[in-house]
Design an enzyme around this catalytic site. Sequence first.
Site, PDB file in Angstrom:
ATOM      1  N   GLU A   1       0.851  -1.186   0.000  1.00  0.00           N
ATOM      2  CA  GLU A   1       0.000   0.000   0.000  1.00  0.00           C
ATOM      3  C   GLU A   1       0.893   1.245   0.000  1.00  0.00           C
ATOM      4  O   GLU A   1       1.860   1.285   0.753  1.00  0.00           O
ATOM      5  CB  GLU A   1      -0.911   0.035   1.229  1.00  0.00           C
ATOM      6  CG  GLU A   1      -1.922   1.173   1.123  1.00  0.00           C
ATOM      7  CD  GLU A   1      -2.919   1.224   2.290  1.00  0.00           C
ATOM      8  OE1 GLU A   1      -2.785   0.426   3.241  1.00  0.00           O
ATOM      9  OE2 GLU A   1      -3.814   2.059   2.228  1.00  0.00           O
TER      10      GLU A   1
ATOM     11  N   GLY B   1       2.806   2.316  10.933  1.00  0.00           N
ATOM     12  CA  GLY B   1       2.544   1.529  12.134  1.00  0.00           C
ATOM     13  C   GLY B   1       2.380   0.054  11.815  1.00  0.00           C
ATOM     14  O   GLY B   1       3.025  -0.798  12.418  1.00  0.00           O
ATOM     15  N   ALA B   2       1.520  -0.242  10.849  1.00  0.00           N
ATOM     16  CA  ALA B   2       1.241  -1.631  10.505  1.00  0.00           C
ATOM     17  C   ALA B   2       0.423  -1.662   9.228  1.00  0.00           C
ATOM     18  O   ALA B   2      -0.070  -0.633   8.781  1.00  0.00           O
ATOM     19  CB  ALA B   2       0.471  -2.321  11.622  1.00  0.00           C
ATOM     20  N   MET B   3       0.273  -2.875   8.672  1.00  0.00           N
ATOM     21  CA  MET B   3      -0.409  -3.000   7.381  1.00  0.00           C
ATOM     22  C   MET B   3      -1.291  -4.241   7.356  1.00  0.00           C
ATOM     23  O   MET B   3      -0.875  -5.330   7.740  1.00  0.00           O
ATOM     24  CB  MET B   3       0.660  -3.076   6.270  1.00  0.00           C
ATOM     25  CG  MET B   3       0.098  -3.231   4.890  1.00  0.00           C
ATOM     26  SD  MET B   3      -0.902  -1.786   4.424  1.00  0.00           S
ATOM     27  CE  MET B   3      -2.081  -2.583   3.331  1.00  0.00           C
TER      28      MET B   3
ATOM     29  N   ASN C   1      -2.446  -6.410   5.161  1.00  0.00           N
ATOM     30  CA  ASN C   1      -2.418  -7.401   4.074  1.00  0.00           C
ATOM     31  C   ASN C   1      -3.287  -8.613   4.422  1.00  0.00           C
ATOM     32  O   ASN C   1      -3.261  -9.105   5.541  1.00  0.00           O
ATOM     33  CB  ASN C   1      -0.987  -7.893   3.859  1.00  0.00           C
ATOM     34  CG  ASN C   1       0.006  -6.762   3.882  1.00  0.00           C
ATOM     35  OD1 ASN C   1      -0.049  -5.877   3.055  1.00  0.00           O
ATOM     36  ND2 ASN C   1       0.885  -6.776   4.870  1.00  0.00           N
TER      37      ASN C   1
ATOM     38  N   GLU D   1      -5.820  -3.202  12.421  1.00  0.00           N
ATOM     39  CA  GLU D   1      -5.455  -4.008  11.247  1.00  0.00           C
ATOM     40  C   GLU D   1      -6.395  -5.189  11.092  1.00  0.00           C
ATOM     41  O   GLU D   1      -6.793  -5.546   9.983  1.00  0.00           O
ATOM     42  CB  GLU D   1      -4.003  -4.490  11.339  1.00  0.00           C
ATOM     43  CG  GLU D   1      -2.965  -3.378  11.535  1.00  0.00           C
ATOM     44  CD  GLU D   1      -3.095  -2.197  10.604  1.00  0.00           C
ATOM     45  OE1 GLU D   1      -3.548  -2.367   9.452  1.00  0.00           O
ATOM     46  OE2 GLU D   1      -2.753  -1.074  11.027  1.00  0.00           O
TER      47      GLU D   1
END
Length: 852
Positions: free
Chosen positions: A124, A256-258, A260, A293
Amino acid sequence: MTDARAIHLADYQPFSHLIEHVALTFHLSPNATRVQARLAVRPNPAREQGLDLRLDGEGLRLVRLAVDGRELTVQPDETGLTIRAADLPDTAFVLETEVEIAPEGNTALEGLYMSRGMYCTQCEAEGFRKITFYPDRPDVMARFRVRVNGDHPVLLSNGNLVDQGPGWTEWDDPWPKPAYLFALVAGDLRAHSATFRTLSGRDVALNIWVRPGDEGRCAYAMDSLIRSMKWDEQVYGREYDLDIFNIVAVDDFNMGAMENKGLNIFNSKFVLASPETATDDDFARIEAIIAHEYFHNWTGNRITCRDWFQLCLKEGLTVYRDQQFTGDMRSHAVKRIEDVLMLRARQFREDQGPLSHAVRPESYVEINNFYTATIYEKGAEVIGMLRRLVGDDGYARALDLYFDRHDGQAATIEDWLCVFQDATGRDMTQFKRWYSEAGTPRLKVSDDFNNDTYTLHFEQENPATPGQPVKGAKVLPIAVGLLNPNGDEVLPTTVLEMTHMRQSFAFEGLATRPVASVLRGFSAPVVLERAVSAEERAFLLAHDTDPFNKWEAGRALAKDLLARMVTEGAAIGPGWLEAMARVAQDGSLDPAFRALCLRLPSEDDMAQTQHAAGHVPDPAGIYAGRRRMGDALARRLAPDLPGLIASLAEPGPFTPDARAAGRRALRLAALSLLSRVDGGTAARAAYRAADNMTEEVGALSCLLDIGQGAEELARFEARWRSDRNVMDKWFALQIAYAAPDRAAEVTQTLTQHPDFDWKNPNRFRSVIGALSGHHAGFHHSSGAGYALVAEWLLRLDPLNPQTAARMSTAFDTWPRYDADRQAMVREALQRMLATDGLSRDLTEMAVRMLGD
Ligand code: PHE
Ligand code: ZN
């Protein structure tokens, strides 16, 4: 901004083709990873037929390209390649490509890259094009099958594991997804595992993958994940949809985070926690980000965005959901106050300056520059307003309809508003302005009382923002309660709906003039302008039944006082001190709430407020005034502080729950005040006795705040030298507590420290970001703060433009300040723009910040 490279919402067109299936094969190698892609393609019936096929691709060495097995010679350009319609069948076909990429040299941390020996991806928004040639846009959704060949023991991708052998694994994701949700990880990793049984009785294998040695720091993240999965079933009726859910912690990560699909990738600082290494704030952030997430699995993945202009569709909603979750897990009152503090600090700030943009912007140059507080936090506020307007039932019906109607689709804000319209019958035309118009509305309030009727008069003002000089009236849900002068509530919380520029609301049958509590729960993201006496504020602080407005009353008292100290040289009278003393001592109030009340307004918040009121903020004056307030409060509370601290001691081992954390927060707030009068004796003892990071950092901060703590800093470093996440705190603290005239110098010295690994985004942020967050230090009249931050952004930009551009927002408040400071910032921004090879990311930011 007018820029030839700008992308416009109005230009949206569906893609020329559909991708039904993607098969990828990776042969991992640090400098020569091979990626083979096999795409099942057909012309998109929604578009005219016979179109060329344009694929995105950046930094890829094309090895082979074939259509239905027939090799074609195609010359890629800078941004991709085009296969001419003449070379394509007019029905379904198979496109094969093979490319070579070099993850080891990828310092931008976008696409496939390496972090301390492990492979990982970040796609992203537009990173997939750095992995293979593909239509890298969210409305192209396909099923993916991925085979990973590599030397590492753990090889992961999205979906379910369907086959494996020595040196390879094969993954199948049954849910069509856009390329930005693709992920791959390979490394020597260990799992902390658990099982979750879903609502319908399916077992899901949960794994948190970390480096060897970190397995013992995953329990809280796992517990947070399980609670998130349960909560989404109970509150939104959303069940997880794969057999496996993997989370991987990586040390080098831009954000921070993703989210997926089935393989969330996290900045390790938002996964790893133990009482010894993580503070209460760290625990709270981990819980919130794990939830965020996870919640994206439905709001983002199953229903994704048609294009990047719709980013708030997934982010605003997912932030709203994670805020609800945290409120349910911890305390709604405390969470709301913290969220509003953040909203004002980041989003109101953004909205007041040159970077102001709509929740759904209409153009951008670099989409990475639009992962902003406006898209995320204001996007969530807009949903909170929608819910207040349609009620809890209406919201629940609208959300059910949203999931029903749009599952598997790439949707738009129009789709989102339409489900509210269809589920509740409410016309959303005017409300939609919240998505298209930037700027924070100002809401002026006045009142009168005649016979038995109390009337509130409201007037809204929607300030001009870049590119949007004129705006219409917004729909504002204004939650109001009325109190009797004796403190009883005569009107419980009622939501008034304002739809015009000026509007009045009358309340009849009142024996005496009531005291109004306006904008309870911060029911709309506006700046309230209302002349309220200090007595009335103190009354609301004592009696308001709405916890947000109770806190807000104390906050306003403090801000009024500090503003008068800075602009008129006012003295600190007893009013605010007595009000604070009452709150500090009130054992009936939640300790976490009391700790929030004792927190002084931030310097940046004061500067923002002063600017909005037409003053030029003086950073040194605000700093000095705020310190005097802290000293005065410390002297006033001094006799009671040791008792308060003792009464909040937690017997037994550390637990990270909200109750215990709240008690620690109040205890440390009291310790900080005590340090200002006892020379640091109590804080030094607390530092020695600390058996958890909250108290270790808390006590150290108390000492640094009074210009002490050199010995403790050295001990801290010796103890934590090999722990990257903990050492980030060590770097940041020294800068945060430096005297304003020394902040740049302290930062400069720390950049020479052997552990200042500036290519690591966390470390860069903990040093350079700490300086830009030090209001009086960054804005010091010498210009040393500006110069140092600018210098480092320019150094980072060629390697990691995304992080450099995001951190350049440090400069976005320059129009608030005096001519000398303005000139220095403009000069710094112009110097950036004059730099050869400046990234598109940082160029766009500097241009926008300079204005037209
Ligand atoms: N989509 C991520 C989130 O909100 C944020 C992100 C954006 C991460 C871009 C990496 C890159 O959770
Ligand atoms: Zn998100």
